[in-house]
Design a protein around this motif. Structure first.
Motif, PDB file in Angstrom:
ATOM      1  N   GLY A  56      -2.188  -6.214  13.268  1.00 13.30           N
ATOM      2  CA  GLY A  56      -2.358  -7.380  12.566  1.00 13.30           C
ATOM      3  C   GLY A  56      -1.258  -7.368  11.424  1.00 13.30           C
ATOM      4  N   PHE A  57      -1.316  -8.355  10.635  1.00  5.42           N
ATOM      5  CA  PHE A  57      -0.182  -8.640   9.736  1.00  5.42           C
ATOM      6  C   PHE A  57      -1.089  -9.118   8.202  1.00  5.42           C
ATOM      7  N   THR A  58      -0.406  -8.492   7.343  1.00  4.48           N
ATOM      8  CA  THR A  58      -1.119  -8.560   5.872  1.00  4.48           C
ATOM      9  C   THR A  58      -0.250  -9.133   4.609  1.00  4.48           C
ATOM     10  N   ALA A  59      -0.886  -9.373   3.749  1.00  5.23           N
ATOM     11  CA  ALA A  59       0.057  -9.663   2.402  1.00  5.23           C
ATOM     12  C   ALA A  59      -0.311  -8.333   1.528  1.00  5.23           C
ATOM     13  N   THR A  60       0.647  -7.831   0.732  1.00  7.96           N
ATOM     14  CA  THR A  60       0.101  -6.530  -0.211  1.00  7.96           C
ATOM     15  C   THR A  60       0.195  -7.271  -1.505  1.00  7.96           C
ATOM     16  N   GLU A 149       4.991   2.919  -5.849  1.00  8.69           N
ATOM     17  CA  GLU A 149       5.224   2.089  -4.606  1.00  8.69           C
ATOM     18  C   GLU A 149       4.446   2.257  -3.519  1.00  8.69           C
ATOM     19  N   SER A 150       3.557   2.881  -3.622  1.00  4.19           N
ATOM     20  CA  SER A 150       2.291   3.388  -2.616  1.00  4.19           C
ATOM     21  C   SER A 150       1.399   2.333  -2.198  1.00  4.19           C
ATOM     22  N   PRO A 151       1.108   2.093  -1.064  1.00  7.16           N
ATOM     23  CA  PRO A 151      -0.368   0.915  -0.708  1.00  7.16           C
ATOM     24  C   PRO A 151      -1.296   0.878  -1.729  1.00  7.16           C
ATOM     25  N   GLU A 152      -1.773   2.386  -2.037  1.00 13.39           N
ATOM     26  CA  GLU A 152      -2.846   2.392  -2.658  1.00 13.39           C
ATOM     27  C   GLU A 152      -2.646   2.106  -4.208  1.00 13.39           C
ATOM     28  N   ALA A 153      -1.202   1.817  -4.725  1.00 13.35           N
ATOM     29  CA  ALA A 153      -0.951   1.394  -5.974  1.00 13.35           C
ATOM     30  C   ALA A 153      -0.954   0.126  -5.998  1.00 13.35           C
ATOM     31  N   GLY A 154      -1.189  -0.795  -4.893  1.00 14.16           N
ATOM     32  CA  GLY A 154      -0.776  -2.110  -4.500  1.00 14.16           C
ATOM     33  C   GLY A 154       0.457  -2.919  -4.315  1.00 14.16           C
TER      34      GLY A 154
END
Length: 167
Positions: A56-60, A149-154
């Protein structure tokens, strides 16, 4: 959708790395960077989606911008053997749980929880604890992100990180 084994070559790796960095990158831009036509990139992306490699494709989104300013990790300890299927049913009932996984060690599961504030987090924790098979929880409030910069940090990931992971 049927997930069949698919060949995954260096061009596929470059396409996936580019899409991880920015899923809105055009096929023409990706093609120019890796030496393919936009049509060839599209065919490869379609094949990678059909095979289940691209899911899939997503927005962060930065969670704090949406009001989610409190974050915690919660260890969950169950009474007896709680099957992962049952734990999955429970966590789906709590929209504040952004990730959940079974783990090795003392805890049965680890939950990533986002809340608007500490009071909201406490309310979420109490809802989780009402499940009859949950014996106890241990919570760890997030104070800061050491890798902002991690995904967990948004945050999104850099091109270098994405490409390095795919090597």
């Amino acid at each position: 959708m049927v997930h069949r084994p698919v060949a995954f070559d260096e061009l596929d790796r470059k396409i996936v790395a580019a899409l991880i960095v920015n899923a809105r990158t055009s096929f023409a831009e990706i093609g120019a960077d890796i030496g393919l036509s936009a049509t060839a990139v599209k065919r490869r992306v379609d094949r990678l989606r059909e095979s289940g490699i691209i899911t899939g494709f997503t927005a962060t989104v930065r969670p704090a911008a949406l009001g989610w300013r409190t974050e915690a990790y919660v260890e969950v300890y169950c009474e007896g053997a709680a099957p992962p299927r049952r734990l999955a049913e429970v966590v789906r009932n709590h929209p504040e749980i952004t990730a959940a996984m079974t783990v090795t060690g003392g805890a049965d599961a680890l939950l990533h929880v986002r809340a608007t504030d500490v009071g909201h987090f406490e309310e979420v924790l109490e809802r989780i604890r009402t499940e009859p098979f949950i014996r106890k929880t241990i919570s760890y409030m997030v104070l800061s992100h050491l890798l902002p910069e991690s995904p967990e940090a948004g945050a999104g990931r850099s091109a270098a990180e994405s490409a390095a992971e795919l090597r």
